[in-house]
Write an enzyme that holds these catalytic residues in place. Structure first.
Site, PDB file in Angstrom:
ATOM      1  N   VAL A   4      50.167 -60.227  39.339  1.00 17.35           N
ATOM      2  CA  VAL A   4      48.617 -60.091  39.747  1.00 17.35           C
ATOM      3  C   VAL A   4      47.645 -61.070  38.946  1.00 17.35           C
ATOM      4  CG1 VAL A   4      46.772 -58.653  40.256  1.00 17.35           C
ATOM      5  CG2 VAL A   4      49.174 -57.688  40.715  1.00 17.35           C
ATOM      6  N   ALA A   7      45.380 -61.656  34.097  1.00 13.28           N
ATOM      7  CA  ALA A   7      46.729 -61.485  34.921  1.00 13.28           C
ATOM      8  C   ALA A   7      47.758 -60.400  34.312  1.00 13.28           C
ATOM      9  CB  ALA A   7      47.386 -63.049  35.071  1.00 13.28           C
ATOM     10  N   LYS A   8      48.600 -60.238  34.912  1.00 10.39           N
ATOM     11  CA  LYS A   8      49.844 -59.249  34.503  1.00 10.39           C
ATOM     12  C   LYS A   8      50.781 -59.551  35.398  1.00 10.39           C
ATOM     13  CE  LYS A   8      50.615 -56.369  31.063  1.00 10.39           C
ATOM     14  NZ  LYS A   8      49.565 -56.218  29.744  1.00 10.39           N
ATOM     15  N   GLY A   9      52.249 -59.158  35.212  1.00 11.03           N
ATOM     16  CA  GLY A   9      53.326 -59.114  35.923  1.00 11.03           C
ATOM     17  C   GLY A   9      54.042 -57.792  35.529  1.00 11.03           C
ATOM     18  N   ASP A  45      55.339 -57.998  27.258  1.00 14.50           N
ATOM     19  CA  ASP A  45      54.656 -56.727  27.228  1.00 14.50           C
ATOM     20  C   ASP A  45      55.815 -55.610  27.120  1.00 14.50           C
ATOM     21  OD1 ASP A  45      51.995 -55.265  27.937  1.00 14.50           O
ATOM     22  OD2 ASP A  45      53.214 -54.344  29.380  1.00 14.50           O
TER      23      ASP A  45
END
Ligand code: NAD
Length: 442
Positions: free
Chosen positions: A86, A131-133, A172
Site C-alpha cells: 500500500v 508505504a507498507k507491505g 519490519d
C-alpha cells in the site's frame, strides 16, 4: 482515487463520522488500526488551517495492491498466500515503509501502517511518502527455501509499483537483512541491472548502511534525553523499565545505561526481570544473545508479567508489541515519561488516561523514526555509491531527531496538545502543503 467528497470538507473534527470517511470497500471493517488512524486525522484537522481542505487526501491510500503469492512447498504441493503493498501518500517523495510477514496481516492493517509511515517520514522531514507491505503467512511454518521463494514471488508481484524512485521497502516484523537481500536481487534480476536502492535494511556488503541496525534504539534514546530535559529529569539518576529487549529495546537500554540510568526492569516474551540497583545492560544483551530471552539472568529477581506495569520507574520504554498500554494498566504506570519504541503500543483510551495523569508520552511516529532516518541515509548512499562513516551517520541521525523533537514540542506547547497530536499536526501540514503546491492532476 476520487477526491470528490474531500476537497470541500470543513475542518471540524467532530462532524465527520469515521464511517462516512471510509472508502466503500472498508465500510464494514472500520474498528481496527485504520479506524484509529482516521480518528487521529480527525483530531488534527481543526489545526490544519487552510490546508484542511486537503485533509481527505490523508484518509485514502493513494494506491493499494493485493497480490496472490503462490509458491511450491518442499513437499511438492502449491500454497497460495495473500500479499499487499500500500502506498498511502507520495506527495513528498517516493513511498517508504517496511514489509511484514505475519499470520495476522490484513489489508486494513497495512493501510494503517502505511499511513503512519507517511506521518513518521514527514515528522522527521525525510523526503518520502508513506508505504507498507505484508504477506499473511506464519513464517515459522516455512523452511528457508520456502521463505526465499515466497519473498521472491512477492517481490516480483509488487515489482510493478516499487523501485528506487517509486517505493522503497525495508524490514519490519519477521523480515530481516537476508529477506532484503532476496528482494533486492529479485527486483534487480527483473530489471536487468543491480538496483541496491530498491530496499533499505540490506546487509552492509550489499549497500547497507553502518548504524542502521542500532538506529531505532539510538533515536529512542535521543528523543528520550530531549524529553527528559523538558521535564527536569536527570537521565543519570533515572530508573528505566523496558518492554522488549530486541533490536529497539536492547539498544535503547544500553544507551540509557551508558548515560548512567538504572535499567530496573525488563520484560520480553520469555519473562520479566527486576533489579532495583540496575541491570547490567551489556551483560543482559550477551545473555539474550545466548539464551534468546532475558529470563534466567543471574542476579535479577523474576517478577510476574503483569507486575511489570507497577514497577517504580521514571522512564518506561514499550519496545515490543502493539496495544500493550491499555485502559487496564495505564492508571498503574509509575513513570513520568513514556517513549514509544514499538509501533502503536498505547491504545487511544490509555493515551487519554496518561494525559490526565500528566505522564508525558513521546509517540511512536517520532520516537522510533530513527530507523527510517538511517534507511534514508542508506538510500542516499546507494544513489551516490559513496558510503559514510558510522560517526557521520550517528551525528546526522541525532541532529534530525533533535530538530524533529524540537519542532513537535513547540507545536504541542502552542496548541496545548499531546506530543502525539502535535506530531500529527507538524507531519500532516508538511504532507498537505506539498499536496497543495503540486496541485490536482489533471
Ligand atoms: P525484535 O524482534 O528485535 O524484538 C522484539 C522484542 O519484543 C523481543 O525482546 C521479544 O522477546 C519481545 N516480545 C515479544 N513478544 C512479547 C510479549 N508478549 N511481551 C513482552 N515482550 C515481548 O523487534 P524490534 O525490531 O526491536 O521491534 C520492536 C518494536 O519496534 C515493534 O513494534 C516494531 O514494529 C517497532 N519498530 C522497530 C524498528 C526497527 O528498526 N527495528 C523501527 C520502528 C519500529
Amino acid at each position: 482515487m476520487s477526491q470528490q467528497s474531500g476537497v470541500q470538507q470543513t475542518p471540524n473534527a467532530h462532524n465527520a463520522a469515521v464511517t462516512h470517511a471510509l472508502p466503500s470497500y472498508l465500510q464494514a471493517d472500520h474498528l481496527g488500526p485504520w479506524g484509529i488512524y482516521l480518528q487521529q486525522v480527525d483530531r488534527v484537522t481543526p489545526y490544519l488551517g487552510h490546508l484542511a481542505r486537503w485533509a481527505e487526501t490523508l484518509k485514502r491510500p493513494k494506491r493499494a495492491l493485493i497480490v496472490d503469492v503462490p509458491i511450491q512447498l518442499d513437499n511438492g504441493t502449491v500454497a497460495h498466500f495473500e500479499g499487499y503493498r500500500v502506498q498511502h501518500n507520495t506527495s513528498r517523495g517516493p513511498g517508504k515503509g517496511g514489509v511484514r510477514f505475519h499470520q495476522d496481516v490484513t489489508l486494513s492493517e497495512v493501510m494503517a501502517l502505511s499511513a503512519w509511515m507517511s506521518v513518521k517520514n514527514a515528522a522527521v522531514n525525510v523526503p518520502y511518502g508513506g508505504a507498507k507491505g505484508g504477506i499473511r503467512v506464519d513464517p515459522k511454518t516455512l523452511s528457508m527455501g520456502e521463505l526465499e521463494r515466497l519473498t521472491r514471488r512477492y517481490t516480483s508481484e509488487i515489482g510493478i509499483i516499487i523501485g528506487p524512485s517509486k517505493d522503497i521497502p525495508a524490514p519490519d516484523v519477521i523480515t530481516n537483512e537476508q529477506i532484503m537481500a532476496w528482494m533486492m536481487d529479485t527486483y534487480s534480476m527483473n530489471e536487468g541491472a543491480t538496483a541496491t536502492g530498491v530496499v533499505t535494511g540490506k546487509p552492509i556488503d550489499l549497500g547497507g548502511s553502518l548504524g542502521r541496525r542500532e538506529a531505532t534504539g539510538r533515536g529512542v534514546y535521543t528523543v528520550g534525553v530531549e524529553a527528559a530535559q523538558h521535564l527536569g529529569l536527570d537521565i543519570s539518576k533515572a530508573r528505566v523499565a523496558v518492554q522488549g529487549f530486541g533490536n529497539v529495546g536492547g539498544i535503547a537500554a544500553k544507551l540509557f545505561a551508558q548515560a548512567g540510568a538504572r535499567i530496573v526492569a525488563v520484560q520480553d516474551h520469555g519473562g520479566t526481570i527486576y533489579q532495583e540497583s540496575g541491570l547490567d545492560a551489556n551483560a543482559l544483551l550477551a545473555h539474550v544473545g545466548r539464551q534468546g530471552t532475558v529470563a534466567g539472568f543471574p542476579g535479577a529477581e523474576t517478577i510476574d508479567a503483569n507486575t511489570f506495569w507497577d514497577v517504580p520507574c521514571d522512564i518506561l520504554i514499550p519496545a515490543a508489541l502493539e496495544q500493550q498500554i491499555t485502559a487496564a494498566n495505564a492508571h498503574r504506570i509509575q513513570a513520568k515519561l513514556i517513549i514509544e519504541g514499538a509501533n502503536g503500543p498505547t491504545t487511544p483510551a490509555a493515551d487519554d488516561i496518561l494525559q490526565s495523569r500528566n505522564i508525558l508520552v513521546v509517540p511512536d511516529v517520532i520516537a522510533n523514526a530513527g530507523g527510517v532516518t538511517v534507511s534514508y541515509f542508506e538510500w542516499v548512499q546507494d544513489f551516490s555509491s559513496f558510503f559514510w562513516s558510522e560517526d557521520e551517520i550517528n551525528a546526522r541521525l541525532v541532529r534530525i531527531m533533535k530538530d524533529a523533537f524540537a519542532a513537535v514540542w513547540e507545536v504541542a506547547a502552542e496548541h496545548r496538545v499531546s506530543l502525539r497530536t502535535a506530531t500529527f499536526i507538524v507531519a500532516c501540514k508538511r504532507i498537505l502543503h506539498a499536496r497543495e503546491l503540486r496541485g490536482l492532476y489533471p
